[in-house]
Write a protein that holds these residues in place. Structure first.
Motif, mmCIF file in Angstrom:
data_model
loop_
_atom_site.group_PDB
_atom_site.id
_atom_site.type_symbol
_atom_site.label_atom_id
_atom_site.label_comp_id
_atom_site.label_asym_id
_atom_site.label_seq_id
_atom_site.Cartn_x
_atom_site.Cartn_y
_atom_site.Cartn_z
ATOM 1 N N SER A 275 0.801 -1.233 0.000
ATOM 2 C CA SER A 275 0.000 0.000 0.000
ATOM 3 C C SER A 275 0.830 1.278 0.000
ATOM 4 O O SER A 275 0.605 2.171 -0.817
ATOM 5 N N ARG A 325 -5.321 -1.229 -1.326
ATOM 6 C CA ARG A 325 -5.565 -1.928 -0.072
ATOM 7 C C ARG A 325 -5.952 -3.395 -0.226
ATOM 8 O O ARG A 325 -5.817 -4.166 0.720
ATOM 9 N N SER A 340 -7.546 2.649 -2.877
ATOM 10 C CA SER A 340 -8.378 3.325 -1.874
ATOM 11 C C SER A 340 -8.414 4.841 -2.017
ATOM 12 O O SER A 340 -9.492 5.430 -2.087
ATOM 13 N N HIS A 343 -10.160 6.239 -4.931
ATOM 14 C CA HIS A 343 -11.610 6.015 -4.897
ATOM 15 C C HIS A 343 -12.074 5.241 -6.123
ATOM 16 O O HIS A 343 -13.079 5.585 -6.755
ATOM 17 N N ARG A 376 -12.832 5.743 -0.524
ATOM 18 C CA ARG A 376 -11.833 4.859 0.066
ATOM 19 C C ARG A 376 -12.262 3.396 0.052
ATOM 20 O O ARG A 376 -12.407 2.769 1.105
ATOM 21 N N GLU A 378 -11.756 -0.289 0.343
ATOM 22 C CA GLU A 378 -10.632 -1.005 0.944
ATOM 23 C C GLU A 378 -10.790 -2.516 0.887
ATOM 24 O O GLU A 378 -9.927 -3.242 1.399
ATOM 25 N N THR A 392 -15.747 1.832 1.918
ATOM 26 C CA THR A 392 -15.482 1.881 3.353
ATOM 27 C C THR A 392 -15.978 3.152 4.023
ATOM 28 O O THR A 392 -16.722 3.110 5.011
#
Length: 539
Positions: A275, A325, A340, A343, A376, A378, A392
């Motif tokens: 990440s 992620r 993440s 988006h 985000r 994930e 998330t």
């Protein structure tokens, strides 16, 4: 296992159900109002399956922070269970398919949920929902209904039906079987220690997967390594060097990672969402080598100490991610990435990386398959028919049908609409990703969408002011633009006050603020222009 699972998680084909609002003419108005209020309440707090009429989108579950909003008619695809009311989601992260069910690491609720299409079975006692950012979980083994977790983020379903959980906040790896939750490695104290069972220490592990031989691989995130658990519970460092972050390919001991977060295993290849390096790595388990299939770290940002992420589609060597992620895989071998901070969900197919879904901007309110608003994401999982996404920060799970059009992928929006590359670390320089709201209504800005640069924000004039009730007239002889609003007329001159792009009249945000008599605000965190109208002008 099958008998216990069937008893606790009933499945089947369910028909749409509903009830009449009533026919008493005296109370008809009140009944209609009550029905509308009830519908809005259900949208805001329930966890249900919803499907668009054309099959284009399925919102699997939502939490209290978001409402399901769409421009398309929606119908219910399931029914509520009075026996077990459906629970909300609080920052869902990891996903895994368990037969027809979806296992969710419901992280801030300190539990694992199993969604089975019309109700759920939760594993683990919930934490303090009203204090989601407080340390409310615990490390408690035992029966599934009594066990406790702390901020779990990774789930993996084994071939025997057991669920492996990366219990991140407890710094341990857990196993859920037919009846119990058991800690299989880690002592609950953050640190770094190899060994066996209770003497082992992890630091915020975010993912765990099992290979065909029964070995469990762990993304030991804050130790920057990949660990391995054998059949006897012995834990070793499999790849990387503990407490030494970096970016390097090569042998298992030579390789370096930076906060590895997601894992996917397939035919002896272990894929790693590295990440903080903004890269997708792959470990050949048999050969003992580590490589990179797409992305790489940018320059170190001196303010954070992290490499800068970016959003670039194209050849894998040129592609850029921003804190990927999680990883999944399509039946054809294409690799999916939960990107993440971009988006979006990206797809790596052959030599190219493209955007599969997501519009590149945090957007909880508006989505279609082509312009899916995520914040985000994930966690991802797929059965080849649907792509399930943990949205998330929007507290919901969205499933997208993997049609041929979606599977083709597409360039990210800034590459389709502008001819310039983003600067390293840029988050908001995407043409067409700015939303405009008047009150709670989104404005359709037409074929040229608002965009921003380092210096200003640019907005099409006609759709905005006509939505506000103004009259917009262009004198084609003089190029003077008149905007008549209420009893006031404002004149704008070409090149001085506005310019024309693709036949559309555009001006700056600063100019709109000067012209506009009401309250207008720019929210960069949400990429949103909000306009408030005084109450006396709304009626």
């Amino acid at each position: 296992m099958q008998a216990a699972q069937s008893a606790k998680l009933k499945r089947g084909n369910f028909k749409q159900t509903g009830s009449s609002p009533g026919s008493n003419p005296i109370n008809k108005r009140n009944v209609i109002i009550a029905a509308i209020v009830l519908l809005l309440l259900l949208l805001a707090i329930s966890v249900v399956f919803w499907r668009a009429d054309d099959g284009s989108m399925l919102v699997v579950a939502t939490g209290e922070a978001t409402a399901v909003m769409t421009t398309k008619p929606m119908v219910r695809d399931g029914v509520w269970s009075a026996e077990r009311p459906l629970d909300e989601l609080y920052f869902p992260v990891g996903l895994a398919l368990w037969g027809d069910d979806l296992v969710v690491a419901d992280s801030m609720a300190d539990r694992v949920q199993v969604l089975d299409g019309y109700r759920n079975y939760r594993i683990g006692m919930p934490g303090q929902f009203g204090f989601a950012y407080m340390d409310s979980g615990a490390l408690v083994d035992g029966f599934r209904e009594n066990a406790m977790f702390r901020k779990p983020t990774g789930v993996f379903v084994c071939s025997n039906g057991h669920i492996i959980v990366a219990d991140t906040g407890n710094h341990v790896i857990r196993r859920i079987d037919e009846e119990f939750v058991i800690t299989i490695a880690g002592n609950g104290i953050s640190g770094y220690q190899n060994g066996r069972e209770g003497e082992v220490q992890f630091d915020s592990p975010r993912a765990a997967v099992m290979d065909a031989n029964g070995y469990i691989f762990v993304a030991d995130t804050m130790n920057h390594v990949i660990r391995r658990i054998d059949h006897d519970g012995n834990v070793i460092t499999f790849a990387g060097s503990a407490l030494e972050s970096g970016y390097r390919n090569g042998g298992l001991n030579e390789a370096r990672f930076f906060e590895p977060a997601g894992l996917y295993i397939n035919e002896g290849m272990l894929y790693v969402a590295d990440s903080a390096n903004h890269a997708i790595r792959v470990i050949d388990i048999a050969e003992g080598t580590v490589g990179t299939i797409a992305g790489n770290p940018g320059e170190i940002d001196p303010r954070t100490g992290y490499p800068a992420g970016d959003y670039i589609d194209g050849r894998n060597t040129d592609a850029r991610f921003n804190f990927p992620r999680d990883i999944a895989m399509l039946p054809d071998g294409a690799v999916l990435v939960a990107d993440s901070l971009n988006h979006a969900v990206r797809v790596i197919r052959g030599e190219y990386t493209l955007t599969l879904v997501g519009n590149g901007q945090s957007d909880p309110f508006y989505y279609s398959v082509e312009n899916l608003g995520l914040t985000r994401p994930e966690g991802i999982a797929t059965d080849g028919e649907y792509l399930h996404i943990s949205d998330t920060m929007n507290n919901r799970i969205v499933s997208v049908p993997l049609t041929e059009r979606i599977l083709e992928g597409r360039p990210s929006r800034h590459q389709m609409l502008v001819d310039t590359e983003l600067t390293i670390g840029s988050r908001f320089a995407f043409v067409g990703d700015i939303r405009v709201f008047i009150g709670n209504q989104r404005v359709d800005m037409g074929r040229v969408q608002p965009w921003n640069t380092a210096d200003n924000i640019f907005v099409p004039i006609r759709p905005l002011f006509e939505a506000l009730g103004a009259t917009v007239i262009l004198d084609e002889h003089t190029n003077v633009l008149s905007i008549a609003f209420e009893e006031q007329v404002t004149l704008l001159n070409l090149d001085q006050d506005y310019f024309i792009l693709r036949g559309v009249m555009v001006t700056t945000f600063d100019e709109i603020v000067r012209l506009f008599p009401h309250r207008i605000e720019w929210f960069p965190e949400m990429s949103l222009i909000a306009i408030s109208i005084p109450t006396d002008l709304m009626y």
